[in-house]
Design an enzyme around this catalytic site. Structure first.
Site, PDB file in Angstrom:
ATOM      1  N   ARG A  87       0.837  -1.214   0.000  1.00  0.00           N
ATOM      2  CA  ARG A  87       0.000   0.000   0.000  1.00  0.00           C
ATOM      3  C   ARG A  87       0.873   1.266   0.000  1.00  0.00           C
ATOM      4  NH1 ARG A  87      -3.092  -2.664  -2.191  1.00  0.00           N
ATOM      5  NH2 ARG A  87      -4.896  -3.629  -1.253  1.00  0.00           N
ATOM      6  N   GLU A  90       2.050   1.547  -3.402  1.00  0.00           N
ATOM      7  CA  GLU A  90       0.934   2.024  -4.214  1.00  0.00           C
ATOM      8  C   GLU A  90       0.742   3.532  -4.052  1.00  0.00           C
ATOM      9  OE1 GLU A  90      -3.607   0.541  -4.992  1.00  0.00           O
ATOM     10  OE2 GLU A  90      -2.935   0.631  -2.903  1.00  0.00           O
ATOM     11  N   SER A 113      15.121  15.390   1.273  1.00  0.00           N
ATOM     12  CA  SER A 113      16.205  14.551   1.766  1.00  0.00           C
ATOM     13  C   SER A 113      15.667  13.353   2.541  1.00  0.00           C
ATOM     14  CB  SER A 113      17.121  15.360   2.689  1.00  0.00           C
ATOM     15  OG  SER A 113      18.113  14.526   3.249  1.00  0.00           O
TER      16      SER A 113
END
Length: 146
Positions: A87, A90, A113
């Site tokens: 997830r 995703e 960063s």
């Protein structure tokens, strides 16, 4: 001892002692997210932090040396199979270009960063179902022209 053996040793000790990352982090005065990352081998610890982690987890001195070693920050490039990790993958796949565009509109051409960086994981109670709140806090690094 290499980072992988260190990881297995520390995770086994954590399970054996039935400690949470939150408990370990509090006991050594560090963020639980950072402690977990160091124990997984993705960050190096100062000698002091390595000693404290080993003390809490009853680990041998060779584990402290492995905690202090600089990591090679690499991961499996295959699509993750674990549902939680997938997830997050995703989220970056779906929102990555959007985040890049919004960040660059606000800051200019550059990156966030992952070195000068902190991350917090919080639980937000909600009657419709508890929520996961991830806070990624990285210094903005502008690209330079020369």
């Amino acid at each position: 001892m290499d980072k992988l053996e260190m990881r297995h040793t520390l995770l086994a000790a954590k399970a054996r002692k039935q400690l949470t990352w939150e408990e370990i982090g509090k006991s050594i005065g560090m963020s639980p997210v950072w402690v977990a990352s160091a124990c997984y081998g993705m960050n190096s610890a100062t000698p002091e932090a390595a000693q404290k982690i080993c003390q809490v987890l009853d680990a041998e001195p060779d584990v402290a040396a492995a905690l202090e070693a600089f990591p090679t920050k690499a991961w499996d490039e295959a699509i993750p199979q674990d549902p939680l990790i997938y997830r997050l993958y995703e989220v970056v796949g779906v929102y990555g270009e959007t985040l890049k565009d919004v960040i660059q509109e606000k800051f200019g051409d550059g990156i966030m960063s992952a070195i000068d960086f902190t991350m917090e994981v919080d639980k937000v109670e909600d009657p419709k179902g508890d929520r996961v709140l991830l806070t990624l806090n990285g210094k903005f690094l502008p690209y330079k022209a020369w």
